[in-house]
Design a protein around this motif. Structure first.
Motif, PDB file in Angstrom:
ATOM      1  N   ARG B   6       0.872  -1.192   0.000  1.00 45.04           N
ATOM      2  CA  ARG B   6       0.000   0.000   0.000  1.00 45.04           C
ATOM      3  C   ARG B   6       0.903   1.234   0.000  1.00 45.04           C
ATOM      4  O   ARG B   6       1.814   1.329   0.842  1.00 45.04           O
ATOM      5  N   PRO B   8       1.011   5.761  -1.045  1.00 45.01           N
ATOM      6  CA  PRO B   8       0.200   6.928  -1.389  1.00 45.01           C
ATOM      7  C   PRO B   8      -0.058   6.943  -2.900  1.00 45.01           C
ATOM      8  O   PRO B   8       0.738   6.405  -3.672  1.00 45.01           O
ATOM      9  N   ARG B  16       9.006   3.912  -8.261  1.00 41.17           N
ATOM     10  CA  ARG B  16      10.045   3.508  -7.292  1.00 41.17           C
ATOM     11  C   ARG B  16       9.907   2.018  -6.957  1.00 41.17           C
ATOM     12  O   ARG B  16      10.898   1.308  -6.825  1.00 41.17           O
ATOM     13  N   THR B  39      -5.362   5.533  -1.300  1.00 39.87           N
ATOM     14  CA  THR B  39      -4.025   4.959  -1.497  1.00 39.87           C
ATOM     15  C   THR B  39      -4.047   4.025  -2.703  1.00 39.87           C
ATOM     16  O   THR B  39      -5.116   3.640  -3.181  1.00 39.87           O
ATOM     17  N   LEU B  60      11.745  -3.493  -0.721  1.00 44.30           N
ATOM     18  CA  LEU B  60      10.532  -2.679  -0.888  1.00 44.30           C
ATOM     19  C   LEU B  60      10.134  -2.028   0.432  1.00 44.30           C
ATOM     20  O   LEU B  60       9.714  -0.872   0.474  1.00 44.30           O
ATOM     21  N   ASP B  61      10.318  -2.766   1.490  1.00 48.00           N
ATOM     22  CA  ASP B  61       9.925  -2.254   2.810  1.00 48.00           C
ATOM     23  C   ASP B  61      10.816  -1.091   3.251  1.00 48.00           C
ATOM     24  O   ASP B  61      10.490  -0.358   4.160  1.00 48.00           O
ATOM     25  N   LEU B  63      11.445   1.436   1.393  1.00 51.65           N
ATOM     26  CA  LEU B  63      10.924   2.690   0.828  1.00 51.65           C
ATOM     27  C   LEU B  63      10.000   3.351   1.852  1.00 51.65           C
ATOM     28  O   LEU B  63       9.050   2.718   2.321  1.00 51.65           O
ATOM     29  N   PRO B  64      10.253   4.611   2.180  1.00 55.08           N
ATOM     30  CA  PRO B  64       9.396   5.256   3.175  1.00 55.08           C
ATOM     31  C   PRO B  64       7.957   5.413   2.709  1.00 55.08           C
ATOM     32  O   PRO B  64       7.037   5.525   3.513  1.00 55.08           O
ATOM     33  N   GLU B  65       7.762   5.408   1.370  1.00 58.37           N
ATOM     34  CA  GLU B  65       6.403   5.557   0.853  1.00 58.37           C
ATOM     35  C   GLU B  65       5.617   4.261   0.924  1.00 58.37           C
ATOM     36  O   GLU B  65       4.407   4.271   0.690  1.00 58.37           O
ATOM     37  N   VAL B  66       6.275   3.155   1.202  1.00 55.05           N
ATOM     38  CA  VAL B  66       5.542   1.899   1.381  1.00 55.05           C
ATOM     39  C   VAL B  66       4.937   1.916   2.788  1.00 55.05           C
ATOM     40  O   VAL B  66       5.635   1.788   3.791  1.00 55.05           O
ATOM     41  N   LEU B  67       3.638   2.100   2.819  1.00 58.74           N
ATOM     42  CA  LEU B  67       2.960   2.253   4.112  1.00 58.74           C
ATOM     43  C   LEU B  67       2.701   0.899   4.747  1.00 58.74           C
ATOM     44  O   LEU B  67       2.705   0.767   5.970  1.00 58.74           O
TER      45      LEU B  67
END
Lengths: 549, 86
Positions: B6, B8, B16, B39, B60-61, B63-67
């Motif tokens: 998930r 944004p 990314r 999202t 992948l985890d 990435l700060p955008e990966v919520l």
């Protein structure tokens, strides 16, 4: 334009104008490594932004906190190939921790704040914020919320059961080795590494970035291992029965290849403990016996707290490593006599005598860098800066300027090559303009020596595109920028010159002539070879790096 | 293996995610993106060595955008389709 126009009205932003954006990015790296916090580098859209890419990649590979702010064409031009339009987000995506394009003025402040914060949090790295021109000109109405998860960069506490396993492995080992990576420096774990090694009476070996973390006058430090590491360090790693690797990503440059290590770990012959703040590094190249995701210092502190006084070990392994060191240094002393001009490692020894322990040493990339890896002695953590992961020629001069910007009270010495120098010397303009003196020592062998070495050994001595038929006069280049220069004729003259420059905080260019035909960096583990297959210098033919136990 | 993410709702962030997936030694059997609850929900069915899939998820985890990120075995219908070469 609008961003810089706004900066005109702000007193506490110091703008330092580099002559090329790549230089600015490397300077930001040098600054961050000395100051321990990110510097911000800014460039215009299109070529300005793309010129940052090498520096950002370098920062990404070496885990250095840098925040870039790039200009961008107006949003209504996006995708229409406007003048100086480049999809810098697309370009920078694989080489940054985070990128963000501001689409509303309310996002600008939080985006820059987050980018700055993220670059230093957990495993450091570069971030980039892209500011389209029309957004820069819009009216600002408060702050928007940018939805991201920053908390994932906060290192977790080490798991107790993993720490207990690590302690058991280390206590049971006959030949434990501590491998220190660049993460030791960022975590501030030098003290813990030394304490652990002393408790175990274990040799310490480092990666190239980890070299900056360990004082070289510590008796247990063997030096950096790998392609151009110290022979005793290669021997220590190759013959360990337990390795505790701290803050390192298991680079092929350190290990040559992974097959031997992986097989030994799988068979239980070697026990491998890997501590790293980045979860994705654990098992990426080599599957460890125990993986600990945590800040290096926290994890080592817990290991130390659990560890009783270690049982006495046979001193034979260490004695063997010291003997390899002695044999190497003897062989190189003899080799130096064959040089008509300067021997690179003796140059480094002379410079080291002249530079105080607190001096920050920066290198370019090439043969001189590898000689520095092997021979330069670091006395204080954080005083050795090099481009390790990306190997960016031209890194030296701008990174030296950045280091000096971060701490003007400390001398900065740049060990450079003639090839590296010619890539970024345009930034020497900043030396007098901003009062950023440093000592630039050019290892002048009129060639791209390291590439030449590969051609000699691996491509049947077919040398192509590695020699400079005609180099410029480096001292005249210095003169053009108002910097004095010398071409010394003896080690004593060289040492005196460095001492003078350091004592007077004066910039100086020193052009040191190196015999290009004799300038072969040894030891050398050829790419894809295992550590014990190292090529050693003449006089060490009878030395094997396989330990007989 | 099915990976659910998930993020944004930004195609920059999708880019990314894809930039990491393309460097993993896995075969992407299916990839879907759906905008839901403000999202993007990405679901990927990937095949490859377990270690490689583990590495991909860890990357992948980062990435700060990966919520949110999770993994499940691929849905049975897809598994059958994969087996049958469809």
């Amino acid at each position: 334009m609008a961003l810089f126009d706004a900066a005109y009205f702000v007193d506490d932003i110091e703008v330092v104008m580099f002559r090329h954006e790549q230089g600015a990015a490397h300077a930001a790296e040098g600054y961050a490594r000395v100051a321990g916090r990110p510097a911000v580098v800014s460039a215009t859209s299109g070529p300005g932004a793309t010129n940052l890419v090498t520096g950002l990649t370098d920062a990404y590979m070496d885990s250095v906190p840098v925040t870039a702010i790039t200009g961008q064409v107006a949003t209504w031009v996006f995708g229409r190939d406007g003048f100086q339009e480049t999809d810098i987000l697309g370009v920078a995506t694989p080489i940054t921790k985070w990128v963000y394009q501001v689409r509303r003025p309310e996002e600008a402040t939080p985006a820059v704040r987050i980018a700055y914060e993220i670059s230093a949090l957990g495993r450091p790295g570069p971030t980039l914020v892209d500011l389209p021109r029309d957004v820069q000109l819009m009216e600002y109405r408060g702050e928007a919320k940018i939805q991201i998860n920053v908390s994932k960069f906060i290192p977790p506490k080490p798991r107790e059961e993993d720490v207990a396993k690590a302690v058991k492995i280390l206590l049971e080992a006959d030949r434990p080795v501590v491998l220190a990576g660049g993460g030791v420096l960022w975590s501030g774990a030098t003290k813990e590494v030394l304490e652990l090694a002393e408790k175990l009476n274990a040799p310490i070996v480092s990666t190239l970035p980890g070299k900056a973390a360990i004082p070289h006058n510590h008796p247990l430090y063997m030096g950096p291992a790998g392609m151009h590491g110290r022979a005793e360090a290669d021997a220590a790693l190759a013959n360990a029965d337990a390795v505790i690797a701290v803050g390192t990503r298991f680079s092929d440059r350190t290990w040559g290849r992974f097959r031997e290590l992986q097989e030994r770990v799988r068979s239980g012959e070697v026990k491998l403990i890997h501590i790293d703040v980045d979860r994705s590094e654990i098992g990426k190249n080599v599957k460890p016996t125990v993986g600990i995701v945590a800040d290096a210092r926290d994890a080592l502190r817990e290991v130390l707290d659990l560890m009783p006084a270690a049982a006495a070990r046979s001193p034979k392994f260490l004695a063997w490593l010291y003997e390899i060191r002695r044999r190497y240094e003897d062989a190189m002393e003899k080799a130096a006599a064959e040089f008509r001009h300067f021997a690179p490692w003796k140059v480094l020894k002379a410079v080291r005598r002249a530079a105080p322990p607190s001096a920050v040493t920066v290198t370019g990339v090439g043969g001189h860098q590898m000689w520095s890896e092997i021979w330069w002695e670091v006395y204080e953590p954080g005083t050795f800066i090099t481009s390790a992961g990306l190997g960016t020629m031209g890194f030296g001069i701008p990174a030296s300027l950045g280091a000096k910007l971060a701490d003007r009270s400390r001398p900065v010495v740049c060990i450079d090559g003639d090839g590296s120098f010619q890539m970024t010397f345009n930034n020497l303009a900043l030396v007098r303009e901003y009062g950023l003196p440093f000592v630039e020592i050019i290892f002048d062998n009129a060639s791209l020596q390291l590439v030449k070495q590969w051609q000699v050994y691996m491509y049947g001595n077919r040398q192509i595109a590695v020699r400079f038929a005609r180099n410029p006069d480096f001292l005249k280049i210095g003169e053009a920028y108002g910097i004095e220069g010398i071409r010394p004729s003896s080690y004593e003259e060289l040492e005196r010159a460095v001492s003078w420059a350091v004592r007077n905080d004066e910039p100086l260019i020193i052009d040191v002539t190196i015999d290009e035909d004799k300038d072969i960096v040894l030891p050398w583990v050829k790419p894809g070879d295992w550590l014990t297959q190292v090529i050693l210098p003449k006089g060490m033919e009878d030395v094997s790096l396989a330990y007989e136990h | 293996m099915s990976i659910s993410i998930r993020i944004p709702p930004s195609m920059d962030y999708v880019g990314r995610v894809v930039s990491i997936v393309r460097r993993a030694k896995v075969f992407v059997r299916r990839m879907e993106i759906e905008a839901r609850d403000s999202t993007y929900h990405i679901v990927m069915d990937v095949e490859g060595p377990a270690d490689e899939i583990g590495w991909l998820i860890a990357k992948l985890d980062k990435l700060p955008e990966v919520l949110e990120i999770g993994r499940t075995q691929a849905a049975p219908a897809i598994a059958v389709a994969v087996r049958e070469g469809r």
